[in-house]
Motif scaffolding. Sequence first.
Motif, PDB file in Angstrom:
ATOM      1  N   LEU A  18       7.696   9.715  -0.090  1.00  0.00           N
ATOM      2  CA  LEU A  18       7.402   8.132  -0.572  1.00  0.00           C
ATOM      3  C   LEU A  18       8.369   7.381  -1.286  1.00  0.00           C
ATOM      4  CD1 LEU A  18       3.538   8.661  -1.595  1.00  0.00           C
ATOM      5  CD2 LEU A  18       4.383   7.486   0.271  1.00  0.00           C
ATOM      6  N   VAL A  19       9.114   8.148  -2.076  1.00  0.00           N
ATOM      7  CA  VAL A  19      10.375   7.700  -2.948  1.00  0.00           C
ATOM      8  C   VAL A  19      11.155   7.653  -2.072  1.00  0.00           C
ATOM      9  CG1 VAL A  19      12.091   8.367  -4.625  1.00  0.00           C
ATOM     10  CG2 VAL A  19       9.617   8.735  -5.215  1.00  0.00           C
ATOM     11  N   MET A  25      13.841   1.086   1.841  1.00  0.00           N
ATOM     12  CA  MET A  25      13.303  -0.281   1.628  1.00  0.00           C
ATOM     13  C   MET A  25      14.183  -1.200   0.742  1.00  0.00           C
ATOM     14  SD  MET A  25       9.223   0.118   2.026  1.00  0.00           S
ATOM     15  CE  MET A  25       8.990  -1.602   1.671  1.00  0.00           C
ATOM     16  N   LEU A  26      14.631  -0.507  -0.232  1.00  0.00           N
ATOM     17  CA  LEU A  26      15.523  -1.066  -1.219  1.00  0.00           C
ATOM     18  C   LEU A  26      16.576  -1.412  -1.047  1.00  0.00           C
ATOM     19  CD1 LEU A  26      15.029  -1.854  -4.371  1.00  0.00           C
ATOM     20  CD2 LEU A  26      15.911   0.259  -5.161  1.00  0.00           C
ATOM     21  N   ALA A  27      17.214  -0.933   0.154  1.00  0.00           N
ATOM     22  CA  ALA A  27      18.496  -1.274   0.531  1.00  0.00           C
ATOM     23  C   ALA A  27      18.529  -2.783   1.214  1.00  0.00           C
ATOM     24  CB  ALA A  27      18.921  -0.362   1.786  1.00  0.00           C
ATOM     25  N   GLU A  38       3.308  -1.498   1.887  1.00  0.00           N
ATOM     26  CA  GLU A  38       4.411  -1.278   3.245  1.00  0.00           C
ATOM     27  C   GLU A  38       4.728   0.436   3.175  1.00  0.00           C
ATOM     28  OE1 GLU A  38       8.263  -2.890   5.551  1.00  0.00           O
ATOM     29  OE2 GLU A  38       7.322  -3.967   3.889  1.00  0.00           O
ATOM     30  N   VAL A  39       5.261   0.796   2.043  1.00  0.00           N
ATOM     31  CA  VAL A  39       5.520   2.212   1.753  1.00  0.00           C
ATOM     32  C   VAL A  39       4.595   3.246   2.342  1.00  0.00           C
ATOM     33  CG1 VAL A  39       6.024   3.893   0.169  1.00  0.00           C
ATOM     34  CG2 VAL A  39       7.191   1.633  -0.271  1.00  0.00           C
ATOM     35  N   LEU A  49      -4.193   6.451  -1.164  1.00  0.00           N
ATOM     36  CA  LEU A  49      -3.599   7.648  -1.428  1.00  0.00           C
ATOM     37  C   LEU A  49      -2.360   7.880  -1.916  1.00  0.00           C
ATOM     38  CD1 LEU A  49      -3.990  10.770  -0.684  1.00  0.00           C
ATOM     39  CD2 LEU A  49      -2.967  10.462   1.652  1.00  0.00           C
ATOM     40  N   LEU A  50      -1.345   6.768  -1.817  1.00  0.00           N
ATOM     41  CA  LEU A  50      -0.302   6.635  -2.550  1.00  0.00           C
ATOM     42  C   LEU A  50      -0.395   6.881  -4.090  1.00  0.00           C
ATOM     43  CD1 LEU A  50       2.602   4.320  -1.762  1.00  0.00           C
ATOM     44  CD2 LEU A  50       1.773   4.444  -4.117  1.00  0.00           C
ATOM     45  N   PHE A  51      -1.370   6.037  -4.605  1.00  0.00           N
ATOM     46  CA  PHE A  51      -1.741   6.310  -5.898  1.00  0.00           C
ATOM     47  C   PHE A  51      -2.397   7.353  -6.310  1.00  0.00           C
ATOM     48  CE2 PHE A  51      -1.244   1.269  -5.206  1.00  0.00           C
ATOM     49  CZ  PHE A  51       0.160   1.453  -5.889  1.00  0.00           C
ATOM     50  N   HIS A  52      -2.620   8.346  -5.480  1.00  0.00           N
ATOM     51  CA  HIS A  52      -2.915   9.810  -5.788  1.00  0.00           C
ATOM     52  C   HIS A  52      -1.767  10.503  -6.425  1.00  0.00           C
ATOM     53  CE1 HIS A  52      -4.900  13.674  -5.611  1.00  0.00           C
ATOM     54  NE2 HIS A  52      -3.891  14.036  -4.813  1.00  0.00           N
TER      55      HIS A  52
END
Length: 212
Positions: A18-19, A25-27, A38-39, A49-52
């Motif tokens: 995820l990181v 995306m930060l590029a 989007e991530v 689930l990302l916030f898990h």
Amino acid sequence: MSGKRITRLTPDQRRTQLVDIGLEMLAYRSLDELSTDEVARRAGISRGLLFHYFDSKRDFYRAVVAKECARFIAAVEPDPALAPVAWLRSFIDGFVAYVREHRLVFVALVRGASGSHPAVADILGETREAVARHVIDAQRRIGLPPSPRLDIASRAWMAFAEEAVTSWPLEEPDALDELAGFLESSFVSLLGTLDRPVLLVDAAGLGRELQG
């Protein structure tokens, strides 16, 4: 009927995934525009689930910025066994090499993240301090006397270097070599002028020298 096989990742692997997606995306967008929806979609998981794996969007942003800052610090760290001149050039070359590989992300962090997200300002500040300490280390390695202005000068050079590497026209021939030379000459000039008298010019155009 066989379905699509799902590869299960360990929690650490999922966090890393995820990181890394966030850094990709930060590029091409600012941290402020980094969408956790989007991530999650790119990772093939739900936003919930990302916030898990991250307590909040702020926590996710901090993880993204911290990883890139650690990569930057590692890229510019010269071998401590090198002689002073080689040590300095290794530091500058590492700086330029990092910018060549990660310029878009660097620009997003330098010009966007600290202002848009106070939550990551401390990470960026600590990173700048870590890199700026190379100025202090260089003075010691070269054998110059201590200066009361060295801390200020080190932070000023870091700001100067950030502007140079984010604005330099890298598409021109020999741009990277010229950028490295520019940074090196500014670094050496800074160290050489720390304890020299300051020349002021008054309204009549007359120069007078003031010590300190």
